[in-house]
Scaffold this motif. Structure first.
Motif, PDB file in Angstrom:
ATOM      1  N   GLN A 104       0.833  -1.196   0.000  1.00 47.38           N
ATOM      2  CA  GLN A 104       0.000   0.000   0.000  1.00 47.38           C
ATOM      3  C   GLN A 104       0.873   1.252   0.000  1.00 47.38           C
ATOM      4  O   GLN A 104       0.537   2.271  -0.630  1.00 47.38           O
ATOM      5  CB  GLN A 104      -0.902   0.013   1.228  1.00 47.38           C
ATOM      6  CG  GLN A 104      -1.897   1.146   1.293  1.00 47.38           C
ATOM      7  CD  GLN A 104      -3.071   0.978   0.337  1.00 47.38           C
ATOM      8  OE1 GLN A 104      -3.232   1.749  -0.594  1.00 47.38           O
ATOM      9  NE2 GLN A 104      -3.874  -0.039   0.577  1.00 47.38           N
ATOM     10  N   ASP A 161      -5.157   2.125  -2.799  1.00 50.63           N
ATOM     11  CA  ASP A 161      -5.635   0.796  -3.194  1.00 50.63           C
ATOM     12  C   ASP A 161      -6.643   0.304  -2.159  1.00 50.63           C
ATOM     13  O   ASP A 161      -6.281  -0.185  -1.095  1.00 50.63           O
ATOM     14  CB  ASP A 161      -4.465  -0.176  -3.300  1.00 50.63           C
ATOM     15  CG  ASP A 161      -4.864  -1.485  -3.980  1.00 50.63           C
ATOM     16  OD1 ASP A 161      -6.077  -1.701  -4.145  1.00 50.63           O
ATOM     17  OD2 ASP A 161      -3.969  -2.259  -4.347  1.00 50.63           O
ATOM     18  N   VAL A 179      -7.423  -4.130  -1.478  1.00 49.33           N
ATOM     19  CA  VAL A 179      -6.504  -5.070  -0.823  1.00 49.33           C
ATOM     20  C   VAL A 179      -7.240  -6.166  -0.062  1.00 49.33           C
ATOM     21  O   VAL A 179      -6.959  -7.363  -0.225  1.00 49.33           O
ATOM     22  CB  VAL A 179      -5.550  -4.311   0.121  1.00 49.33           C
ATOM     23  CG1 VAL A 179      -4.802  -5.279   1.010  1.00 49.33           C
ATOM     24  CG2 VAL A 179      -4.564  -3.478  -0.683  1.00 49.33           C
ATOM     25  N   THR A 239     -10.131   1.125  -7.629  1.00 52.34           N
ATOM     26  CA  THR A 239      -9.908   0.148  -6.566  1.00 52.34           C
ATOM     27  C   THR A 239     -11.172  -0.089  -5.733  1.00 52.34           C
ATOM     28  O   THR A 239     -11.339  -1.168  -5.160  1.00 52.34           O
ATOM     29  CB  THR A 239      -8.737   0.575  -5.662  1.00 52.34           C
ATOM     30  OG1 THR A 239      -8.993   1.878  -5.119  1.00 52.34           O
ATOM     31  CG2 THR A 239      -7.447   0.617  -6.457  1.00 52.34           C
ATOM     32  N   TYR A 270       1.075  -0.419  -8.499  1.00 51.78           N
ATOM     33  CA  TYR A 270      -0.152  -1.184  -8.233  1.00 51.78           C
ATOM     34  C   TYR A 270       0.090  -2.684  -8.347  1.00 51.78           C
ATOM     35  O   TYR A 270      -0.525  -3.478  -7.619  1.00 51.78           O
ATOM     36  CB  TYR A 270      -1.271  -0.739  -9.172  1.00 51.78           C
ATOM     37  CG  TYR A 270      -1.935   0.540  -8.718  1.00 51.78           C
ATOM     38  CD1 TYR A 270      -3.003   0.513  -7.821  1.00 51.78           C
ATOM     39  CD2 TYR A 270      -1.479   1.782  -9.154  1.00 51.78           C
ATOM     40  CE1 TYR A 270      -3.593   1.683  -7.382  1.00 51.78           C
ATOM     41  CE2 TYR A 270      -2.057   2.960  -8.715  1.00 51.78           C
ATOM     42  CZ  TYR A 270      -3.117   2.908  -7.825  1.00 51.78           C
ATOM     43  OH  TYR A 270      -3.699   4.069  -7.373  1.00 51.78           O
ATOM     44  N   SER A 308       1.691  -3.729  -5.072  1.00 53.27           N
ATOM     45  CA  SER A 308       0.688  -3.784  -4.019  1.00 53.27           C
ATOM     46  C   SER A 308      -0.139  -5.064  -4.124  1.00 53.27           C
ATOM     47  O   SER A 308      -0.383  -5.752  -3.120  1.00 53.27           O
ATOM     48  CB  SER A 308      -0.234  -2.559  -4.096  1.00 53.27           C
ATOM     49  OG  SER A 308      -1.266  -2.636  -3.132  1.00 53.27           O
ATOM     50  N   GLU A 337      -7.737  -3.072   4.039  1.00 49.26           N
ATOM     51  CA  GLU A 337      -7.165  -1.922   3.327  1.00 49.26           C
ATOM     52  C   GLU A 337      -7.008  -0.722   4.260  1.00 49.26           C
ATOM     53  O   GLU A 337      -6.080   0.079   4.108  1.00 49.26           O
ATOM     54  CB  GLU A 337      -8.026  -1.536   2.114  1.00 49.26           C
ATOM     55  CG  GLU A 337      -9.470  -1.230   2.408  1.00 49.26           C
ATOM     56  CD  GLU A 337     -10.347  -2.479   2.533  1.00 49.26           C
ATOM     57  OE1 GLU A 337     -11.494  -2.330   2.992  1.00 49.26           O
ATOM     58  OE2 GLU A 337      -9.882  -3.581   2.177  1.00 49.26           O
ATOM     59  N   ALA A 391      -3.853  -1.148   6.216  1.00 48.27           N
ATOM     60  CA  ALA A 391      -2.698  -0.840   5.374  1.00 48.27           C
ATOM     61  C   ALA A 391      -2.511   0.665   5.231  1.00 48.27           C
ATOM     62  O   ALA A 391      -1.394   1.180   5.340  1.00 48.27           O
ATOM     63  CB  ALA A 391      -2.873  -1.488   3.996  1.00 48.27           C
ATOM     64  N   ILE A 392      -3.608   1.379   4.975  1.00 49.20           N
ATOM     65  CA  ILE A 392      -3.541   2.838   4.827  1.00 49.20           C
ATOM     66  C   ILE A 392      -3.093   3.475   6.141  1.00 49.20           C
ATOM     67  O   ILE A 392      -2.257   4.385   6.159  1.00 49.20           O
ATOM     68  CB  ILE A 392      -4.905   3.398   4.388  1.00 49.20           C
ATOM     69  CG1 ILE A 392      -5.251   2.901   2.984  1.00 49.20           C
ATOM     70  CG2 ILE A 392      -4.902   4.928   4.422  1.00 49.20           C
ATOM     71  CD1 ILE A 392      -6.686   3.177   2.574  1.00 49.20           C
TER      72      ILE A 392
END
Length: 332
Positions: A49, A59, A62, A117, A211, A214, A242, A245-246
């Motif tokens: 990410q 993204d 994920v 995404t 991408y 990822s 996700e 991850a962010i």
């Protein structure tokens, strides 16, 4: 190590000390091993990410990729009898195709990363649920895969192999991002895509590769999660991953505007998030507040990033004015 990374490391130590004082089980071998395993699992796709966020993108697919690829991996190995090395290669290949599709839609068709995404999130989750008919995909009862289980679930020196896998991926990612031409191009695209293009950087290719990275790391995580849970419930498996991850990337110093961040930072961000999850469990805080804790952490991280950038901008402006003033004095 950047100042942000050092500050995050200090915060991790402080939070750990507070939790330990409240509950000494925090430093027990069992708890440390389990926490290290989760750090490894979540750190794998958080690093991926980070590459996407570096480009100024995001993204959101994920978690759904982890669900779909986890279902397919379990089905290949458990139902269709595909050898696990071949199943791993197929899973990684499918992840690369997903990432390539995202990159092409964003760079060639000029679609927004959020939209592309988000559609991926819905499509992959829907495919996973449709393929299984909402049923749980799992390995046959009593089935054993010693080599695969050692690779994904085993421990060496008391440390889970998932943690070693994350460290290996992080080391490779550090070299790629901080010591390669591609890494320099990635920073350039994130800071100013138009300027990077005029400088001769093939911006479309750089973004697409980000991408793909990822998605491939999401595929690696999908395999580890499938082995960790031993089954995949497509309606819930990987939900909100996700966001983890962010959050890890933002806490690690990656700017959502792009062009800023470090691999050490995103790893430390993953460590802090799992430490906070551990805090919730050990201190008896209701698990229903997990997402509230994570949301608060993301908010604080973004605010801190903004304040840091404003302070740095003021410092640069002040230094520029001082230099200009000295130049005018010398001329006089």
């Amino acid at each position: 190590m950047h100042k942000k990374d050092m500050g995050l490391a200090v915060l991790i130590i402080v939070v750990g000390a507070v939790v330990y004082l409240r509950n000494p089980l925090f430093l027990s071998p069992i708890n440390l091993g389990n926490t290290a395993n989760l750090i490894g699992l979540f750190g794998l796709f958080a690093i991926g990410q980070g590459f996407v966020i570096m480009t100024g993108g995001i993204d959101l697919a994920v978690g759904s990729m982890i669900a779909l690829l986890g279902v397919l991996f379990v089905e290949m190995v458990g139902k269709f009898g595909v050898s696990w090395p071949l199943a791993i290669l197929i899973t990684l290949g499918l992840g690369a195709i997903m990432g390539l599709a995202h990159g092409i839609l964003i760079t060639r068709l000029k679609m927004q990363p959020f939209v592309v995404t988000l559609c991926g999130l819905l499509i992959y989750r829907g495919l996973a649920r449709g393929y299984t008919g909402e049923a749980t995909a799992g390995f046959p009862f009593g089935a054993s895969y010693p080599e695969l289980e050692w690779l994904t679930l085993g421990r060496s020196f008391g440390v889970p192999h998932s943690f070693f896998a994350m460290l290996l991926v992080a080391a490779i990612a550090w070299v790629v991002l901080h010591r390669s031409v591609f890494g320099r191009h990635l920073y350039a695209v994130g800071r100013n895509e138009e300027a990077a293009r005029y400088s001769g950087v093939r911006t479309g290719r750089v973004i697409t590769v980000a991408y793909v990275i990822s998605a491939v790391l999401a595929a690696v995580a999908a395999i580890y999660f499938a082995m960790f849970t031993k089954s995949v419930q497509p309606s819930s498996h990987g939900n909100f991953y996700e966001l983890y991850a962010i959050a890890a990337a933002v806490l690690g110093g990656f700017s959502l505007r792009g062009g800023e961040g470090s691999i050490v930072g995103v790893v430390l961000g993953a460590v802090l998030l799992q430490e906070l999850q551990n805090l919730v469990n050990l201190l008896g805080i209701p698990s229903s507040l997990n997402f509230a804790v994570m949301g608060g952490v993301i908010l604080v991280g973004v605010l801190a990033d903004q304040q840091f950038n404003r302070y740095r901008e003021k410092q640069r402006t002040a230094r520029a004015r001082q230099s200009l003033g000295r130049g005018e004095t010398a001329q006089a």
